[in-house]
Design a protein around this motif. Structure first.
Motif, mmCIF file in Angstrom:
data_model
loop_
_atom_site.group_PDB
_atom_site.id
_atom_site.type_symbol
_atom_site.label_atom_id
_atom_site.label_comp_id
_atom_site.label_asym_id
_atom_site.label_seq_id
_atom_site.Cartn_x
_atom_site.Cartn_y
_atom_site.Cartn_z
ATOM 1 N N SER A 234 19.669 2.162 1.145
ATOM 2 C CA SER A 234 18.306 2.496 0.719
ATOM 3 C C SER A 234 17.239 1.883 1.615
ATOM 4 N N HIS A 235 17.423 0.624 2.043
ATOM 5 C CA HIS A 235 16.387 -0.009 2.868
ATOM 6 C C HIS A 235 16.311 0.608 4.253
ATOM 7 N N ASP A 270 21.987 0.859 -5.519
ATOM 8 C CA ASP A 270 21.393 0.210 -4.344
ATOM 9 C C ASP A 270 19.970 0.734 -4.239
ATOM 10 N N TYR A 271 18.985 -0.154 -4.341
ATOM 11 C CA TYR A 271 17.616 0.344 -4.367
ATOM 12 C C TYR A 271 16.684 -0.476 -3.492
ATOM 13 N N THR A 272 15.617 0.176 -3.069
ATOM 14 C CA THR A 272 14.541 -0.474 -2.326
ATOM 15 C C THR A 272 13.227 -0.091 -2.982
ATOM 16 N N SER A 294 9.187 -6.615 -6.442
ATOM 17 C CA SER A 294 9.657 -6.519 -5.063
ATOM 18 C C SER A 294 8.687 -7.205 -4.110
ATOM 19 N N ASN A 296 8.680 -6.178 -0.983
ATOM 20 C CA ASN A 296 8.466 -5.176 0.055
ATOM 21 C C ASN A 296 7.043 -4.647 0.024
ATOM 22 N N TYR A 307 12.147 -3.669 5.556
ATOM 23 C CA TYR A 307 12.373 -3.570 4.109
ATOM 24 C C TYR A 307 13.745 -4.137 3.743
ATOM 25 N N THR A 308 13.800 -4.732 2.562
ATOM 26 C CA THR A 308 15.069 -5.269 2.055
ATOM 27 C C THR A 308 15.439 -4.564 0.760
ATOM 28 N N ASN A 309 16.731 -4.460 0.527
ATOM 29 C CA ASN A 309 17.200 -3.759 -0.666
ATOM 30 C C ASN A 309 17.709 -4.741 -1.711
ATOM 31 N N SER A 310 17.887 -4.220 -2.903
ATOM 32 C CA SER A 310 18.444 -4.990 -4.019
ATOM 33 C C SER A 310 19.484 -4.110 -4.701
ATOM 34 N N SER A 311 20.132 -4.676 -5.715
ATOM 35 C CA SER A 311 21.143 -3.875 -6.416
ATOM 36 C C SER A 311 21.207 -4.285 -7.876
#
Length: 388
Positions: A234-235, A270-272, A294, A296, A307-311
């Motif tokens: 995603s990122h 998995d999201y941004t 976030s 971001n 950008y960084t992603n999270s989950s």
């Protein structure tokens, strides 16, 4: 273009006087005179040609008098057609009747041609004003029609078929809606199948309103979909879209985006979140909590931002509620906001509900809350529920 004047009088001498007095304007093509000798003849000419600008009519005439002619002309409802009535100086009752019935002005006999010339010029000013207003009205109606079509096109490019993935309907329940504040909006949502196990989904809010926002929305949606469907994390998708949108951004426009990739087998997301409202997680036990804020930045401003992603992992029965600030920042007549607390209250009131049912509950509570206050922002939601 010549101003077309219809003179209506049973006295032939007036025809000679007008032709002589206005000969220079006639010669230059500024004025064009047509003559009739009674109201009936004049009415026939008006119905046939339909292009007269000014009617200069005597009141007392045979066959059809000027007041009757004025009534018939008024029935045509042409605000750009001006009537100047003529009568004897002592005939003020008829002149008053004519003015009350919509005549533009009047002249008395014997006619002062200098004064009549000024009256005609004044009528021409009004005619030009009316025509300009009519032109602006026509342009506005054309623009409104174009915007309506643009709104239909914009709605058409958003997924409207639910369930969107029939083969996955027993595993995941997805529903989304977008209600623009104007004919076209800046919000959008989207979802697409990446492979057998993964679904990409996105909700976004473009800065600004109207046509510029809708165009930036279309570009943003296309870039995110085209990149996301390749299956990159995603990122990485948002990083790539951001670089391209920074090159396309006009008037400092930007977009807040939440892009997620849902694995239907594991429930992992998995999201941004790029500056967007934190979605809510409605758990199967009916607890409601927002996702973490976030760090971001918004998309379309800094092309070198990383950008960084999270989950997170959805358990069977869990629901993810994505929305734009048109939901939480909806105002009522007391200038109070629906707010996050209002949204949380609604979410807690629908235990076990499906995605569409949740969206309908939010819209219904919003409607009750705002009352008669007009919608000030696009209202968009995307709701994803894990079924098994």
């Amino acid at each position: 273009m010549a101003i077309k004047i219809l003179s209506v009088d049973d006295e032939l001498d007036l025809e000679i006087l007008l032709t002589q007095y206005f000969r220079r304007k006639i010669r230059k093509g500024e004025y064009e005179f047509t003559f009739a000798h009674n109201g009936l003849e004049a009415l026939q000419l008006v119905l046939e040609k339909k292009d007269f600008d000014i009617i200069l009519s005597d009141i007392n005439m045979p066959e059809m008098d000027g007041l009757t002619l004025l009534t018939r002309i008024n029935e045509m409802r042409n605000p750009a057609l001006k009537c100047i009535m003529v009568s004897a100086y002592g005939d003020m009752d008829n002149i008053r009747t004519a003015m009350n019935n919509g005549a533009f002005d009047f002249a008395t006999k014997p006619i002062d041609l200098d004064d009549l010339s000024r009256t005609i010029e004044k009528a021409i000013e009004q005619i030009n004003f009316v025509r300009a207003s009519q032109c602006e009205h026509d342009q506005l109606e054309s623009l409104k029609s174009d915007l309506a079509v643009a709104g239909e096109i914009q709605q058409a490019i958003l997924p409207r078929k639910f369930p969107p993935f029939p083969k996955l309907a027993d595993a995941v329940d997805i529903y989304a809606s977008m209600t623009p504040a104007k004919d076209v909006g800046g919000d959008f949502y989207d979802f697409f199948q990446i492979d057998e196990d993964r679904i990409g989904f996105v909700i976004a809010d473009v800065s600004g309103k109207g046509v510029p926002a809708s165009l930036f929305m279309a570009v943003s949606r296309t870039l995110i979909r085209a990149t996301g469907i390749r299956g990159v994390p995603s990122h990485e998708c948002i990083n790539y879209a951001n670089k391209l949108l920074c090159n396309e951004s006009l008037d400092s426009m930007f977009v807040t985006v939440f892009y997620g990739i849902y694995n239907i087998r594991t429930g992992e997301v998995d999201y941004t979140n790029a500056g967007h409202n934190p979605p809510y997680l409605l758990c199967k036990n009916n607890t409601v909590e927002p996702l973490p804020l976030s760090k971001n930045f918004i998309v379309g401003v800094f092309d070198d931002f990383a950008y960084t992603n999270s989950s997170l992992t959805l358990e069977p029965g869990d629901t993810l509620i994505l929305y734009t600030d048109g939901v939480t920042e909806a105002f009522n007549e007391n200038r109070e906001m629906f707010s996050e607390s209002g949204l949380e209250k609604t979410l807690k009131s629908v235990p076990g509900a499906g995605s569409e049912e949740i969206a309908e509950a939010i819209l219904e509570d919003l409607k009750d809350f705002v009352g008669n206050e007009p919608q000030s922002d696009d209202i968009t939601m995307l709701i994803l529920k894990r079924l098994k």
